[in-house]
Design an enzyme around this catalytic site. Structure first.
Site, PDB file in Angstrom:
ATOM      1  N   ASN A   1       3.835   6.408  -7.560  1.00  0.00           N
ATOM      2  CA  ASN A   1       2.493   6.860  -7.887  1.00  0.00           C
ATOM      3  C   ASN A   1       2.525   8.355  -8.210  1.00  0.00           C
ATOM      4  O   ASN A   1       2.734   9.178  -7.324  1.00  0.00           O
ATOM      5  CB  ASN A   1       1.557   6.586  -6.706  1.00  0.00           C
ATOM      6  CG  ASN A   1       0.143   7.065  -6.935  1.00  0.00           C
ATOM      7  OD1 ASN A   1      -0.191   7.590  -7.997  1.00  0.00           O
ATOM      8  ND2 ASN A   1      -0.710   6.899  -5.933  1.00  0.00           N
TER       9      ASN A   1
ATOM     10  N   LEU B   1      -4.952   7.548   0.323  1.00  0.00           N
ATOM     11  CA  LEU B   1      -3.586   7.095   0.570  1.00  0.00           C
ATOM     12  C   LEU B   1      -3.219   7.084   2.056  1.00  0.00           C
ATOM     13  O   LEU B   1      -2.113   7.443   2.451  1.00  0.00           O
ATOM     14  CB  LEU B   1      -2.587   7.954  -0.219  1.00  0.00           C
ATOM     15  CG  LEU B   1      -2.735   7.837  -1.749  1.00  0.00           C
ATOM     16  CD1 LEU B   1      -1.967   8.944  -2.442  1.00  0.00           C
ATOM     17  CD2 LEU B   1      -2.253   6.478  -2.238  1.00  0.00           C
TER      18      LEU B   1
ATOM     19  N   CYS C   1      -0.791  11.766  -7.821  1.00  0.00           N
ATOM     20  CA  CYS C   1      -1.014  12.641  -6.672  1.00  0.00           C
ATOM     21  C   CYS C   1      -0.982  14.116  -7.099  1.00  0.00           C
ATOM     22  O   CYS C   1      -0.286  14.483  -8.038  1.00  0.00           O
ATOM     23  CB  CYS C   1       0.066  12.417  -5.619  1.00  0.00           C
ATOM     24  SG  CYS C   1       0.106  10.721  -5.034  1.00  0.00           S
TER      25      CYS C   1
ATOM     26  N   LYS D   1       0.836  -1.196   0.000  1.00  0.00           N
ATOM     27  CA  LYS D   1       0.000   0.000   0.000  1.00  0.00           C
ATOM     28  C   LYS D   1       0.878   1.257   0.000  1.00  0.00           C
ATOM     29  O   LYS D   1       1.935   1.274   0.621  1.00  0.00           O
ATOM     30  CB  LYS D   1      -0.912  -0.016   1.230  1.00  0.00           C
ATOM     31  CG  LYS D   1      -2.031   1.006   1.167  1.00  0.00           C
ATOM     32  CD  LYS D   1      -2.971   0.851   2.352  1.00  0.00           C
ATOM     33  CE  LYS D   1      -4.157   1.770   2.234  1.00  0.00           C
ATOM     34  NZ  LYS D   1      -3.832   3.173   1.984  1.00  0.00           N
TER      35      LYS D   1
END
Length: 301
Positions: free
Chosen positions: A125, A72, A128, A44
């Site tokens: 990632n 998140l 964002c 995660k």
């Protein structure tokens, strides 16, 4: 069929990886399947400091998928390294640290923090919001996507996998930008932006109003983007988006994925990855395929 692969130099027993955000930090699933049999675990998303995520309703079911706006939530890099990673290291499975930040500098700092023994690669990632640019996602602009790639590369010796947002006009342009900036691989797609409405109240179901759509509904979009990116770059690709069966996974390999990630299916059945792996293996055997690599990028016209 031989399912052993190498991705960015990482040896994997299977080309099927547990996707970030749907598999926790891996340990949560240890009672439901043998973690040693997974291709890898993308944990995660992790930030430099702990994050509480969004308030209100954070997940909603939709036709053929789910919307989420978890935000998140995570315990931060230091907690992961000290409290979670030691347990993960007991298993013979590569660990990919999925990372994010609110500024370019934060990306660099979290990359440096998670460049530790026991982490095999960083998945970045870039969906964002860039708080310095008014909240526009890093991954929607080739220049900002490239800047993040360079910053992460400067702060780690680990393979850097850039996770692309599908909420763009030209996914190939973003892919080429991160490749030129030094990315070792690309993963795609992240979730599609969506909204769900409560007809009784005429209000958004999710507390954050919008959320990320995942599940079978996005598979055709994901396949199209994997194919487009495969024809635009020369670095490895990890494909994902709505994989629920072994045949779904096979489609992603044909479209150009070197490995795949399974996400939403884990939320339906905790041993979904094992079933999908078995189905992929059985289908490959039925087609006379001896090695999974024979299937990659074989779309016919």
């Amino acid at each position: 069929m031989n399912l052993n692969v190498k991705f960015c130099g990482i040896s994997m027993k299977s080309p099927i990886v547990a996707a970030s955000g749907t598999f926790g930090y891996g340990i949560e699933y240890k009672d439901y399947l043998d973690l040693n049999k997974l291709g890898a675990i993308s944990v995660k998303g992790l930030s430099l400091m702990p994050s509480e995520g969004n308030k209100g309703v954070r997940i909603a079911e939709t036709p053929s998928g789910i919307l989420n706006c978890i935000g998140l939530e995570n315990p931060g890099a230091e907690y992961f390294i000290n409290k979670i990673l030691p347990d993960l290291k007991k298993y013979d499975v590569p660990v990919i640290a999925n990372i994010f930040g609110k500024t370019k500098e934060e990306y660099g700092k979290v990359a440096r923090a998670l460049t530790v023994e026991g982490v095999s690669a960083l998945e970045v990632n870039i969906s964002c919001p860039n708080i310095k640019e008014g909240g526009v996602a890093f991954g929607t602009n080739p220049l900002s996507a490239a800047e993040i790639t360079k910053e992460v590369k400067r702060n780690t010796h680990l393979p850097v996998i850039m996770k692309l947002s599908p909420n763009v006009t030209d996914i190939a342009a973003i892919a080429k930008a991160v490749e030129n900036a030094g990315a070792d691989a690309i993963s795609l797609i992240n979730t599609l932006l969506g909204i769900s409405i409560d007809l009784r109240t005429r209000r958004p179901v999710l507390g954050n109003i919008t959320g990320g759509l995942s599940g079978p509904a996005i598979k055709p979009v994901a396949l199209r983007m994997v194919w487009q990116v495969r024809n635009a770059v020369n670095i490895p690709i990890c494909g994902m988006g709505g994989i629920m069966t072994g045949k779904d996974a096979a489609e992603f390999f044909i479209a150009g994925s070197d490995i795949v990630q399974v996400g939403t299916a884990n939320l339906i059945n905790p041993d979904a990855i094992m079933r999908i792996t078995d189905e992929l293996n059985a289908w490959g055997d039925s087609q006379g395929i001896k090695n999974i690599n024979e299937l990659v990028n074989t779309l016919n016209f």
